[in-house]
Design a protein around this motif. Structure first.
Motif, PDB file in Angstrom:
ATOM      1  N   LYS A   5       0.834  -1.210   0.000  1.00 45.40           N
ATOM      2  CA  LYS A   5       0.000   0.000   0.000  1.00 45.40           C
ATOM      3  C   LYS A   5       0.868   1.261   0.000  1.00 45.40           C
ATOM      4  CE  LYS A   5      -4.068  -2.179   1.863  1.00 45.40           C
ATOM      5  NZ  LYS A   5      -5.017  -2.340   2.909  1.00 45.40           N
ATOM      6  N   TYR A   6       1.908   1.270   0.832  1.00 47.83           N
ATOM      7  CA  TYR A   6       2.826   2.421   0.820  1.00 47.83           C
ATOM      8  C   TYR A   6       3.462   2.588  -0.556  1.00 47.83           C
ATOM      9  CZ  TYR A   6       2.868   3.350   5.892  1.00 47.83           C
ATOM     10  OH  TYR A   6       2.546   3.697   7.169  1.00 47.83           O
ATOM     11  N   PHE A   7       3.836   1.466  -1.166  1.00 44.17           N
ATOM     12  CA  PHE A   7       4.474   1.550  -2.486  1.00 44.17           C
ATOM     13  C   PHE A   7       3.513   2.130  -3.513  1.00 44.17           C
ATOM     14  CE2 PHE A   7       6.774   0.313  -6.259  1.00 44.17           C
ATOM     15  CZ  PHE A   7       8.092   0.491  -5.862  1.00 44.17           C
ATOM     16  N   GLN A   8       2.264   1.688  -3.468  1.00 39.22           N
ATOM     17  CA  GLN A   8       1.257   2.211  -4.406  1.00 39.22           C
ATOM     18  C   GLN A   8       1.021   3.699  -4.181  1.00 39.22           C
ATOM     19  OE1 GLN A   8      -0.305   0.746  -7.161  1.00 39.22           O
ATOM     20  NE2 GLN A   8      -0.760   2.915  -7.430  1.00 39.22           N
ATOM     21  N   ILE A   9       0.988   4.123  -2.929  1.00 39.04           N
ATOM     22  CA  ILE A   9       0.839   5.551  -2.634  1.00 39.04           C
ATOM     23  C   ILE A   9       2.016   6.332  -3.212  1.00 39.04           C
ATOM     24  CG2 ILE A   9       0.815   7.269  -0.763  1.00 39.04           C
ATOM     25  CD1 ILE A   9      -0.752   5.106   0.900  1.00 39.04           C
ATOM     26  N   GLY A  10       3.203   5.750  -3.102  1.00 40.84           N
ATOM     27  CA  GLY A  10       4.387   6.377  -3.698  1.00 40.84           C
ATOM     28  C   GLY A  10       4.240   6.544  -5.204  1.00 40.84           C
ATOM     29  N   ILE A  30       9.549  -0.042   2.280  1.00 40.94           N
ATOM     30  CA  ILE A  30      10.698  -0.899   2.569  1.00 40.94           C
ATOM     31  C   ILE A  30      10.934  -1.006   4.073  1.00 40.94           C
ATOM     32  CG2 ILE A  30      13.190  -1.199   2.208  1.00 40.94           C
ATOM     33  CD1 ILE A  30      11.307  -1.673  -0.305  1.00 40.94           C
ATOM     34  N   ASP A  31      10.712   0.080   4.809  1.00 43.49           N
ATOM     35  CA  ASP A  31      10.915   0.049   6.262  1.00 43.49           C
ATOM     36  C   ASP A  31      10.001  -0.967   6.950  1.00 43.49           C
ATOM     37  OD1 ASP A  31      12.899   1.950   6.085  1.00 43.49           O
ATOM     38  OD2 ASP A  31      11.636   3.622   6.765  1.00 43.49           O
ATOM     39  N   CYS A  32       8.779  -1.104   6.451  1.00 41.37           N
ATOM     40  CA  CYS A  32       7.879  -2.051   7.116  1.00 41.37           C
ATOM     41  C   CYS A  32       8.045  -3.486   6.602  1.00 41.37           C
ATOM     42  CB  CYS A  32       6.421  -1.584   7.061  1.00 41.37           C
ATOM     43  SG  CYS A  32       5.602  -1.670   5.494  1.00 41.37           S
ATOM     44  N   PHE A  33       8.770  -3.673   5.501  1.00 35.65           N
ATOM     45  CA  PHE A  33       9.032  -5.024   4.975  1.00 35.65           C
ATOM     46  C   PHE A  33      10.378  -4.972   4.244  1.00 35.65           C
ATOM     47  CE2 PHE A  33       6.694  -8.722   2.580  1.00 35.65           C
ATOM     48  CZ  PHE A  33       7.764  -9.556   2.819  1.00 35.65           C
ATOM     49  N   PRO A  34      11.493  -4.995   5.004  1.00 37.36           N
ATOM     50  CA  PRO A  34      12.836  -4.780   4.428  1.00 37.36           C
ATOM     51  C   PRO A  34      13.282  -5.811   3.393  1.00 37.36           C
ATOM     52  CG  PRO A  34      12.898  -4.639   6.831  1.00 37.36           C
ATOM     53  CD  PRO A  34      11.532  -5.130   6.450  1.00 37.36           C
ATOM     54  N   THR A  35      12.627  -6.964   3.347  1.00 37.16           N
ATOM     55  CA  THR A  35      13.026  -7.980   2.372  1.00 37.16           C
ATOM     56  C   THR A  35      11.969  -8.184   1.283  1.00 37.16           C
ATOM     57  OG1 THR A  35      12.131  -9.723   3.796  1.00 37.16           O
ATOM     58  CG2 THR A  35      14.485  -9.218   4.034  1.00 37.16           C
ATOM     59  N   HIS A  36      11.119  -7.199   1.073  1.00 37.39           N
ATOM     60  CA  HIS A  36      10.084  -7.276   0.029  1.00 37.39           C
ATOM     61  C   HIS A  36      10.796  -7.109  -1.322  1.00 37.39           C
ATOM     62  CE1 HIS A  36       6.581  -6.612  -2.398  1.00 37.39           C
ATOM     63  NE2 HIS A  36       5.762  -6.659  -1.347  1.00 37.39           N
ATOM     64  N   TYR A  37      11.032  -8.224  -1.967  1.00 31.02           N
ATOM     65  CA  TYR A  37      11.885  -8.253  -3.160  1.00 31.02           C
ATOM     66  C   TYR A  37      11.342  -7.365  -4.281  1.00 31.02           C
ATOM     67  CZ  TYR A  37      15.299 -10.308  -6.329  1.00 31.02           C
ATOM     68  OH  TYR A  37      16.355 -10.484  -7.190  1.00 31.02           O
ATOM     69  N   LYS A  38      10.072  -7.508  -4.578  1.00 30.04           N
ATOM     70  CA  LYS A  38       9.469  -6.741  -5.676  1.00 30.04           C
ATOM     71  C   LYS A  38       9.550  -5.236  -5.408  1.00 30.04           C
ATOM     72  CE  LYS A  38       4.992  -5.951  -7.805  1.00 30.04           C
ATOM     73  NZ  LYS A  38       3.927  -5.404  -6.994  1.00 30.04           N
TER      74      LYS A  38
END
Length: 162
Positions: A5-10, A30-38
């Motif tokens: 959701k944060y990425f989409q807002i970005g 990234i801060d809330c999921f540091p290993t989110h590859y995509k």
């Protein structure tokens, strides 16, 4: 889910040409999921496209360190950096990662992929040097019939025919 959701807002902020708020949300992603590859791949792409080199290298390192022996990470980094026409920056990043790693398999992985970068920018001499180093590292950790040796051999045969 929150990371996405944060990425989409970005992305929406980017569409409104609000780069500052876009990157605030990408960072939150990234801060809330540091290993989110995509999402790491996405933020690397976006930081490179906006010339945020320090951030791009930071997130690239983070992506690589998720699984440093897996060839997918460096392959994806090659794709992203070449799309942004920044192979020299990728070579710099790989060299920094080599300097801070001691694991033989990781060093083989980095040298192999740096060799591919050099080959793709028509620097066959440096490419051959990196491949030779990769071979030495891989010979320590892999059996002789491992698929990586076939890839290195194909490069060596191509080099000899030039």
């Amino acid at each position: 889910e929150q990371s996405d959701k944060y990425f989409q807002i970005g992305i929406w902020f980017l569409e409104m040409d609000d780069i500052e708020n876009a990157f605030i949300n990408f960072k939150k992603s990234i801060d809330c999921f540091p290993t989110h590859y995509k999402n790491l791949k996405g933020i690397i792409q976006k930081t490179l496209s906006f010339g945020l080199i320090k951030e791009a290298k930071q997130y690239s390192t983070q992506l690589f360190e998720i699984e440093p022996t897996n060839p997918t990470g460096p392959q994806d980094l090659i794709d992203i950096y070449f799309k942004n026409e920044m192979p020299d920056l990728l070579i710099e990043l790989f060299n920094e990662l080599i300097d801070k790693n001691k694991n033989i398999e990781v060093l083989g992985n980095l040298n192999f992929h740096m060799g591919l970068v050099y080959i793709n920018i028509d620097n066959k001499t440096e490419g051959a040097s990196c491949m030779a180093i990769a071979r030495q590292h891989f010979e320590i950790v892999f059996p002789k019939d491992h698929i990586i040796f076939k890839s290195i051999k194909e490069f060596e045969l191509t080099k000899q025919s030039e």
